[in-house]
Design a protein around this motif. Structure first.
Motif, PDB file in Angstrom:
ATOM      1  N   GLU A 103       0.818  -1.208   0.000  1.00 50.82           N
ATOM      2  CA  GLU A 103       0.000   0.000   0.000  1.00 50.82           C
ATOM      3  C   GLU A 103       0.855   1.264   0.000  1.00 50.82           C
ATOM      4  O   GLU A 103       0.371   2.351  -0.324  1.00 50.82           O
ATOM      5  N   PHE A 104       2.126   1.118   0.367  1.00 53.82           N
ATOM      6  CA  PHE A 104       2.985   2.284   0.513  1.00 53.82           C
ATOM      7  C   PHE A 104       4.060   2.346  -0.567  1.00 53.82           C
ATOM      8  O   PHE A 104       5.149   2.872  -0.347  1.00 53.82           O
ATOM      9  N   ALA A 105       3.728   1.841  -1.738  1.00 49.79           N
ATOM     10  CA  ALA A 105       4.676   1.851  -2.853  1.00 49.79           C
ATOM     11  C   ALA A 105       5.071   3.276  -3.238  1.00 49.79           C
ATOM     12  O   ALA A 105       6.231   3.533  -3.593  1.00 49.79           O
ATOM     13  N   ALA A 106       4.132   4.213  -3.175  1.00 41.56           N
ATOM     14  CA  ALA A 106       4.441   5.599  -3.555  1.00 41.56           C
ATOM     15  C   ALA A 106       5.492   6.196  -2.627  1.00 41.56           C
ATOM     16  O   ALA A 106       6.407   6.899  -3.085  1.00 41.56           O
ATOM     17  N   GLU A 107       5.377   5.928  -1.331  1.00 39.91           N
ATOM     18  CA  GLU A 107       6.365   6.448  -0.378  1.00 39.91           C
ATOM     19  C   GLU A 107       7.730   5.806  -0.590  1.00 39.91           C
ATOM     20  O   GLU A 107       8.763   6.474  -0.477  1.00 39.91           O
ATOM     21  N   LEU A 108       7.739   4.507  -0.909  1.00 42.30           N
ATOM     22  CA  LEU A 108       9.008   3.827  -1.164  1.00 42.30           C
ATOM     23  C   LEU A 108       9.657   4.347  -2.444  1.00 42.30           C
ATOM     24  O   LEU A 108      10.882   4.495  -2.517  1.00 42.30           O
ATOM     25  N   LEU A 109       8.849   4.625  -3.449  1.00 42.06           N
ATOM     26  CA  LEU A 109       9.385   5.200  -4.688  1.00 42.06           C
ATOM     27  C   LEU A 109       9.994   6.575  -4.415  1.00 42.06           C
ATOM     28  O   LEU A 109      11.087   6.887  -4.898  1.00 42.06           O
ATOM     29  N   ALA A 110       9.306   7.388  -3.628  1.00 40.13           N
ATOM     30  CA  ALA A 110       9.821   8.713  -3.299  1.00 40.13           C
ATOM     31  C   ALA A 110      11.133   8.608  -2.523  1.00 40.13           C
ATOM     32  O   ALA A 110      12.059   9.394  -2.738  1.00 40.13           O
ATOM     33  N   PHE A 111      11.226   7.615  -1.620  1.00 36.99           N
ATOM     34  CA  PHE A 111      12.476   7.407  -0.879  1.00 36.99           C
ATOM     35  C   PHE A 111      13.609   7.076  -1.831  1.00 36.99           C
ATOM     36  O   PHE A 111      14.726   7.603  -1.693  1.00 36.99           O
ATOM     37  N   VAL A 114      15.147   9.935  -3.459  1.00 40.85           N
ATOM     38  CA  VAL A 114      16.016  10.701  -2.573  1.00 40.85           C
ATOM     39  C   VAL A 114      17.329   9.963  -2.323  1.00 40.85           C
ATOM     40  O   VAL A 114      18.401  10.579  -2.275  1.00 40.85           O
ATOM     41  N   MET A 115      17.245   8.642  -2.150  1.00 37.48           N
ATOM     42  CA  MET A 115      18.431   7.816  -1.871  1.00 37.48           C
ATOM     43  C   MET A 115      18.494   6.673  -2.883  1.00 37.48           C
ATOM     44  O   MET A 115      18.195   5.518  -2.566  1.00 37.48           O
ATOM     45  N   PRO A 116      18.867   6.973  -4.117  1.00 37.00           N
ATOM     46  CA  PRO A 116      18.821   5.966  -5.189  1.00 37.00           C
ATOM     47  C   PRO A 116      19.795   4.810  -5.023  1.00 37.00           C
ATOM     48  O   PRO A 116      19.637   3.781  -5.675  1.00 37.00           O
ATOM     49  N   ARG A 117      20.778   4.960  -4.143  1.00 34.65           N
ATOM     50  CA  ARG A 117      21.767   3.879  -3.973  1.00 34.65           C
ATOM     51  C   ARG A 117      21.371   2.885  -2.885  1.00 34.65           C
ATOM     52  O   ARG A 117      22.105   1.959  -2.594  1.00 34.65           O
ATOM     53  N   VAL A 118      20.206   3.101  -2.288  1.00 37.02           N
ATOM     54  CA  VAL A 118      19.656   2.132  -1.333  1.00 37.02           C
ATOM     55  C   VAL A 118      18.564   1.350  -2.057  1.00 37.02           C
ATOM     56  O   VAL A 118      17.530   1.905  -2.418  1.00 37.02           O
ATOM     57  N   SER A 119      18.802   0.073  -2.272  1.00 39.39           N
ATOM     58  CA  SER A 119      17.797  -0.758  -2.934  1.00 39.39           C
ATOM     59  C   SER A 119      16.844  -1.334  -1.895  1.00 39.39           C
ATOM     60  O   SER A 119      17.243  -1.652  -0.772  1.00 39.39           O
ATOM     61  N   VAL A 120      15.584  -1.457  -2.275  1.00 38.88           N
ATOM     62  CA  VAL A 120      14.532  -1.931  -1.372  1.00 38.88           C
ATOM     63  C   VAL A 120      13.916  -3.188  -1.961  1.00 38.88           C
ATOM     64  O   VAL A 120      13.588  -3.240  -3.146  1.00 38.88           O
ATOM     65  N   GLU A 121      13.769  -4.205  -1.130  1.00 36.68           N
ATOM     66  CA  GLU A 121      13.151  -5.467  -1.548  1.00 36.68           C
ATOM     67  C   GLU A 121      11.878  -5.685  -0.735  1.00 36.68           C
ATOM     68  O   GLU A 121      11.917  -5.755   0.498  1.00 36.68           O
ATOM     69  N   LEU A 122      10.733  -5.796  -1.414  1.00 34.30           N
ATOM     70  CA  LEU A 122       9.467  -6.065  -0.746  1.00 34.30           C
ATOM     71  C   LEU A 122       9.250  -7.571  -0.693  1.00 34.30           C
ATOM     72  O   LEU A 122       9.234  -8.234  -1.725  1.00 34.30           O
ATOM     73  N   LEU A 123       9.078  -8.083   0.504  1.00 37.65           N
ATOM     74  CA  LEU A 123       8.934  -9.527   0.698  1.00 37.65           C
ATOM     75  C   LEU A 123       7.461  -9.926   0.727  1.00 37.65           C
ATOM     76  O   LEU A 123       6.605  -9.139   1.122  1.00 37.65           O
ATOM     77  N   GLY A 124       7.195 -11.159   0.351  1.00 40.44           N
ATOM     78  CA  GLY A 124       5.829 -11.679   0.385  1.00 40.44           C
ATOM     79  C   GLY A 124       5.477 -12.310   1.711  1.00 40.44           C
ATOM     80  O   GLY A 124       4.681 -13.249   1.768  1.00 40.44           O
TER      81      GLY A 124
END
Length: 291
Positions: A103-111, A114-124
């Motif tokens: 539900e918070f994909a927009a906030e993660l995209l915005a992050f 801001v910090m493009p060198r931090v990769s984010v993995e969403l787990l199931g």
């Protein structure tokens, strides 16, 4: 004692294994093990001991960990002063209760902008507490009353649930939560809808994640209690009753208490703490003013 050895120790505690730490550091597990052995020889004490939840820092190791985290913070602060254009980098794995993190994909995209060198993995994962405990996740978006003692975190906001259906759609069919989610979140926020054996006994169509349930209601499958902050933002959905305070639950950002957050994780926690609070509190205020 060398800073690089302390850095490898920090990585091993955060990742939960030499293999995972090596992956984050760009080396093999043997190198991680060798560095930590060198650190143990330098300080003259073991830094890990076996527990039912895997290897954890010893009491002396925890003290060393606190010092290593402070040194890391000083190094990061120095780097920010002398090279402000250099950004944090790292990898953060996130799990959310019932898949709410989607539900918070927009906030993660915005992050990430801001910090493009931090990769984010969403787990199931359905249970962020379990995922963090067994080191499958670094950060949890947990819908819980209060975190267990082994977790640290911040409370973002209290979320409400109400019954929704497709605007102009059929109202008779009720939806429920499936056995998998019922086992992962027993007796918690999912009790707003019938779940597990109770849902099966009623002959309901059931779902095992928040994205599945929300999409089912949007598709006209039936009605269900949904999180108001998300459902109210969907013009195709209609609220059918008012929230029951008994279904209210806080949303927390949580992580392992015994592992100091990495700079990448700290940055994400700080960003999401503000962004999610702004979104949830703004929507709560909007509903209050319109009622």
């Amino acid at each position: 004692m060398q800073w690089d050895d302390l850095r490898y120790y920090l990585a091993a505690v955060r990742a939960g294994s030499y293999t995972a730490a090596g992956r984050r550091l760009g080396v093999n597990r043997t190198t991680v093990g060798r560095r930590i052995e060198a650190l143990e020889e330098a300080v003259g004490i073991p830094l890990f001991h076996e527990t039912p939840l895997g290897h954890e820092p010893t009491r002396q190791g925890a003290h060393l960990l606190e010092t290593a985290a402070r040194i890391e913070a000083e190094v990061e602060a120095l780097q920010a002063r002398i090279a402000p254009s250099v950004q944090h980098e790292g990898h953060v794995r996130i799990a959310g209760s019932g898949g709410i993190v989607a539900e918070f994909a927009a906030e993660l995209l915005a992050f990430q902008e801001v910090m493009p060198r931090v990769s984010v993995e969403l787990l199931g994962e359905l249970d962020p507490l379990d995922a963090i405990t067994y080191r499958r996740a670094d950060l949890g978006l947990a819908i819980i009353r209060k975190p267990p003692r082994r977790m640290a975190g911040i409370e973002i906001a209290t979320m409400s649930q109400a019954r929704y259906g497709l605007r102009g759609g059929k109202r008779a069919r009720q939806l429920g939560w499936g056995h998998e989610l019922d086992a992962a979140q027993p007796g918690q926020w999912i009790t707003a809808n019938p779940s597990g054996d109770a849902a099966e006994a009623l002959g309901l169509t059931t779902f095992n994640s928040w994205p599945q349930m929300k999409q089912a209601v949007l598709s006209g499958f039936g009605t269900a209690k949904l999180w108001c902050f998300a459902a109210d933002a969907e013009p195709m959905l209609e609220r059918l009753d008012e929230p029951d305070p008994r279904d209210d639950y806080p949303l927390w950002l949580i992580h392992r208490a015994k592992a100091p957050p990495s700079p990448a994780l700290s940055g994400l926690i700080d960003y999401l703490g503000k962004a999610l609070a702004a979104r949830l509190c703004d929507q709560t205020a909007s509903r209050a003013s319109s009622s």
